[in-house]
Design a protein around this motif. Structure first.
Motif, short mmCIF file in Angstrom:
data_model
loop_
_atom_site.label_atom_id
_atom_site.label_comp_id
_atom_site.label_asym_id
_atom_site.label_seq_id
_atom_site.Cartn_x
_atom_site.Cartn_y
_atom_site.Cartn_z
N PRO A 7 39.43 43.48 -4.44
CA PRO A 7 38.08 42.94 -4.64
C PRO A 7 38.03 41.44 -4.39
O PRO A 7 39.09 40.82 -4.33
N PRO A 8 36.85 40.85 -4.19
CA PRO A 8 35.50 41.30 -4.54
C PRO A 8 34.80 42.15 -3.48
O PRO A 8 33.72 42.63 -3.75
N TYR A 9 35.34 42.28 -2.26
CA TYR A 9 34.69 43.13 -1.27
C TYR A 9 34.69 44.57 -1.77
O TYR A 9 35.71 45.03 -2.29
N PRO A 10 33.59 45.31 -1.62
CA PRO A 10 32.37 45.00 -0.87
C PRO A 10 31.24 44.44 -1.72
O PRO A 10 30.18 44.14 -1.19
N ASN A 11 31.44 44.35 -3.05
CA ASN A 11 30.37 43.83 -3.89
C ASN A 11 30.06 42.38 -3.57
O ASN A 11 28.93 41.92 -3.70
N GLU A 12 31.06 41.65 -3.15
CA GLU A 12 30.90 40.24 -2.79
C GLU A 12 31.85 39.94 -1.65
O GLU A 12 33.05 40.27 -1.72
N ILE A 13 31.34 39.34 -0.60
CA ILE A 13 32.16 39.04 0.58
C ILE A 13 32.52 37.57 0.59
O ILE A 13 31.64 36.71 0.58
N ILE A 14 33.81 37.28 0.58
CA ILE A 14 34.32 35.91 0.64
C ILE A 14 35.30 35.83 1.80
O ILE A 14 36.10 36.75 2.02
N CYS A 15 35.24 34.74 2.55
CA CYS A 15 36.12 34.59 3.70
C CYS A 15 37.58 34.60 3.26
O CYS A 15 37.94 33.98 2.25
N PRO A 16 38.44 35.28 3.99
CA PRO A 16 39.86 35.32 3.62
C PRO A 16 40.52 33.97 3.87
O PRO A 16 40.13 33.21 4.76
N SER A 17 41.53 33.67 3.06
CA SER A 17 42.28 32.41 3.23
C SER A 17 43.15 32.45 4.47
O SER A 17 43.37 31.44 5.14
N GLU A 18 43.67 33.62 4.82
CA GLU A 18 44.49 33.80 6.02
C GLU A 18 43.93 34.97 6.82
O GLU A 18 43.65 36.04 6.26
#
Length: 394
Positions: free
Chosen positions: A156-167
């Motif tokens: 998580p948080p995908y798919p409830n919240e989408i945050i860009c991956p660090s790598e």
């Protein structure tokens, strides 16, 4: 002649007496026998509609309870599985992590199947869950993919919240095919739900045919169709009747609001269940869903959006500029949300997103109202028919 007059008078008196005695399907609904079933809606007869709605709900519950003994094995197996799941979830051990993942995945999958069923059934007025839920989900993943440069979002948080991956993962580089793969499970489960929602018309028409009842009005071919809608209905029915599996597949593979007629036609002509459901499942969950996904992904391509926004300036009267700023605000808010940390506050919503939220609430409200009206009308028709048959016997 006097006898005839006396007879007519008796008939007239009897008619008046029957109208005085008739109180409709429910008590306190005097004169409702003269009401057309389509007029039983909340905004015309609120109390009557609510009464009939609860009576229909009670009738459906009693029917379900009466059918339980016929499916005793299935009911007991379901209860045993539910109890076992609860026990395993409560008992501590190394299996807890697997149970948590399994429960979360099952709820997520069930959510999309339910949305597909609601879109397809709807008691005559389906909820447009693709426009309200699945389409925005695909669009959000598409925008995030082009903004982040990859699709390996933290989960998580995908798919409830989408945050860009660090790598970034090279296997999940931004491309149309990778985006389609990312949302394939949700889209196909939604398509499965729409296919399941087409089964009630099929089983209703099949049961009526096996019971030697006359076919529904929608499967009676008219020699002189009145309008384009009637011609479309006849075309769908004849295509399914003559072509069979391929005809059902063709009707299910394109956006077709008349597909309920295909289910009625297949049920009436006793098309085998797996022929109907197999073609419907392949058409809706595989072919049509990939076409819809492709359309949304292409429509929310970053370069294409920029091109469309530049075209807005061409509109006269400054209309383009008025719409450009809200759209850019939504995109900026989306990009800001992708880069923010989980503890930061979300950006303020624009008036366009607020308007869309109101639109969603209005659609859901209309869907609920349509269900209430439809169930109330169903109860009224059935009770009115029983009342008429009783009068004929008397």
């Amino acid at each position: 002649m006097p006898a005839t007059q006396r007879s007519n008078g008796d008939v007239h008196t009897s008619s008046k007496t029957s109208q005085r005695e008739w109180s409709g399907p429910g008590r306190g609904s005097r004169g409702s026998e003269n009401i057309d079933a389509s007029h039983i809606v909340l905004w015309r007869h609120p109390l009557m509609t609510i009464e009939y709605f609860f009576r229909e709900i009670g009738s459906l519950l009693m029917q379900a309870i009466n059918k339980v003994p016929a499916y005793k094995g299935l009911v007991l197996s379901t209860i045993a599985l539910a109890v076992l799941t609860v026990v395993l979830y409560q008992v501590k051990g190394p299996h807890q992590s697997f149970m948590q993942v399994g429960l979360t995945t099952s709820l997520w999958w069930g959510w999309w199947i339910m949305l597909g069923i609601l879109s397809s059934v709807g008691f005559g007025s389906g909820l447009h869950t693709f426009i309200l839920y699945l389409g925005p989900h695909i669009a959000q993943v598409t925008l995030a993919a082009y903004e982040c440069g990859g699709l390996n979002f933290p989960s998580p948080p995908y798919p409830n919240e989408i945050i860009c991956p660090s790598e970034l993962d090279p296997k999940w580089q931004t491309s149309i095919w990778n985006i389609m793969s990312k949302v394939r499970v949700e889209a196909m489960l939604w398509g499965l739900g729409t296919a399941l929602g087409e089964l009630p018309p099929y089983f209703m028409a099949r049961a009526a045919r096996l019971a030697h009842k006359p076919p529904p009005a929608s499967v009676v071919h008219s020699k002189t169709p009145a309008n384009i809608l009637e011609k479309s209905k006849i075309f769908v029915q004849r295509l399914v009747e003559k072509v069979g599996f391929l005809g059902i597949l063709a009707c299910a593979s394109i956006p077709n609001p008349l597909f309920d007629l295909a289910g009625l036609t297949c049920g009436h002509f006793l098309v085998p269940f797996w022929t109907f459901f197999g073609a419907t499942l392949i058409g809706k969950a595989v072919i049509k869903m990939h076409l819809q996904k492709m359309f949304v992904i292409v429509a929310f391509n970053e370069s294409l959006i920029s091109q469309i926004l530049s075209w807005l300036h061409v509109l006269p009267g400054g209309i383009g500029a008025k719409f450009e700023e809200p759209i850019l605000g939504i995109l900026r808010g989306q990009r800001a949300g992708l880069h923010r940390s989980g503890s930061s506050t979300p950006p303020p919503a624009s008036w366009l997103s607020t308007l869309f939220d109101k639109f969603v609430l209005a659609m859901i409200g209309y869907f609920v109202l349509s269900i209430v009206n439809s169930l109330a009308q169903s109860y009224y028709r059935r009770a009115h028919k029983m009342r008429k048959s009783k009068k004929q016997r008397d």
